[in-house]
Design a protein around this motif. Structure first.
Motif, short mmCIF file in Angstrom:
data_model
loop_
_atom_site.label_atom_id
_atom_site.label_comp_id
_atom_site.label_asym_id
_atom_site.label_seq_id
_atom_site.Cartn_x
_atom_site.Cartn_y
_atom_site.Cartn_z
N LYS A 78 12.95 -6.40 -26.81
CA LYS A 78 12.93 -5.36 -25.78
C LYS A 78 13.89 -5.71 -24.66
O LYS A 78 14.65 -4.85 -24.20
N LEU A 79 13.89 -6.97 -24.23
CA LEU A 79 14.81 -7.40 -23.18
C LEU A 79 16.26 -7.26 -23.65
O LEU A 79 17.11 -6.76 -22.91
N LEU A 80 16.55 -7.68 -24.87
CA LEU A 80 17.91 -7.57 -25.39
C LEU A 80 18.36 -6.11 -25.43
O LEU A 80 19.49 -5.78 -25.05
N PHE A 81 17.47 -5.24 -25.89
CA PHE A 81 17.80 -3.82 -25.96
C PHE A 81 18.06 -3.26 -24.57
O PHE A 81 19.06 -2.56 -24.33
N GLU A 82 17.17 -3.54 -23.64
CA GLU A 82 17.31 -2.99 -22.29
C GLU A 82 18.53 -3.56 -21.57
O GLU A 82 19.23 -2.85 -20.84
N ALA A 83 18.82 -4.84 -21.79
CA ALA A 83 20.02 -5.43 -21.18
C ALA A 83 21.28 -4.78 -21.75
O ALA A 83 22.24 -4.53 -21.02
N ALA A 84 21.27 -4.49 -23.05
CA ALA A 84 22.41 -3.80 -23.67
C ALA A 84 22.58 -2.42 -23.07
O ALA A 84 23.71 -1.98 -22.78
N GLN A 85 21.47 -1.71 -22.87
CA GLN A 85 21.52 -0.38 -22.28
C GLN A 85 22.14 -0.44 -20.87
O GLN A 85 22.97 0.38 -20.52
N VAL A 86 21.71 -1.41 -20.10
CA VAL A 86 22.24 -1.56 -18.74
C VAL A 86 23.72 -1.91 -18.78
O VAL A 86 24.54 -1.30 -18.08
N ALA A 87 24.09 -2.87 -19.62
CA ALA A 87 25.48 -3.31 -19.71
C ALA A 87 26.40 -2.17 -20.14
O ALA A 87 27.56 -2.10 -19.72
N GLU A 88 25.88 -1.27 -20.95
CA GLU A 88 26.68 -0.13 -21.43
C GLU A 88 26.58 1.08 -20.50
O GLU A 88 27.18 2.12 -20.77
N GLY A 89 25.81 0.96 -19.42
CA GLY A 89 25.71 2.04 -18.45
C GLY A 89 24.88 3.22 -18.90
O GLY A 89 25.04 4.33 -18.40
#
Length: 120
Positions: free
Chosen positions: A46-57
């Motif tokens: 979940k953290l990896l997914f959400e961090a990816a979402q944030v990093a990709e804007g």
């Protein structure tokens, strides 16, 4: 333990009262270990997914929730043999929390996301 009672200047031969005993606890079963490991993996993903979402804007960012996820990961990763990931999460949480500006936070996540993928 109670002291023996005194009687007319001599010690009594009465035995001390037994100490309270605790009920034995059952050892963790492999099922419990599997459940914990499964929950840990889900939290990590979940953290990896959400961090990816944030990093990709993409989407909106709940910064406090992201910091809390980092905090939880920092506290549990070592238990599952991922010490480097736990240390990374702790360091990143410490860097992220004091940043006030959303754009600065976004830049920090974008900058650090590749290293998260490496340690995860």
């Amino acid at each position: 333990m109670r002291w023996p009672a005194r009687s007319s200047g001599t010690l009594s031969t009465a035995r001390p009262a037994p100490a309270a005993t605790l009920a034995p606890t059952a050892p963790l079963s492999s099922q419990n270990d599997d459940d914990l490991a499964s929950r840990y993996r889900a939290r990590k993903e979940k953290l990896l997914f959400e961090a990816a979402q944030v990093a990709e804007g993409r989407g909106t960012t709940e910064w406090d929730a992201l910091a809390m996820q980092l905090h939880k990961l920092a506290g549990t990763a070592g238990y599952f043999g991922e010490t480097r990931l736990g240390e990374w999460a702790r360091t990143f949480e410490d860097r992220l929390r004091p940043v006030e500006d959303g754009q600065d936070r976004l830049g920090l996540v974008r900058d650090q996301y590749p290293s998260l993928r490496v340690v995860a």
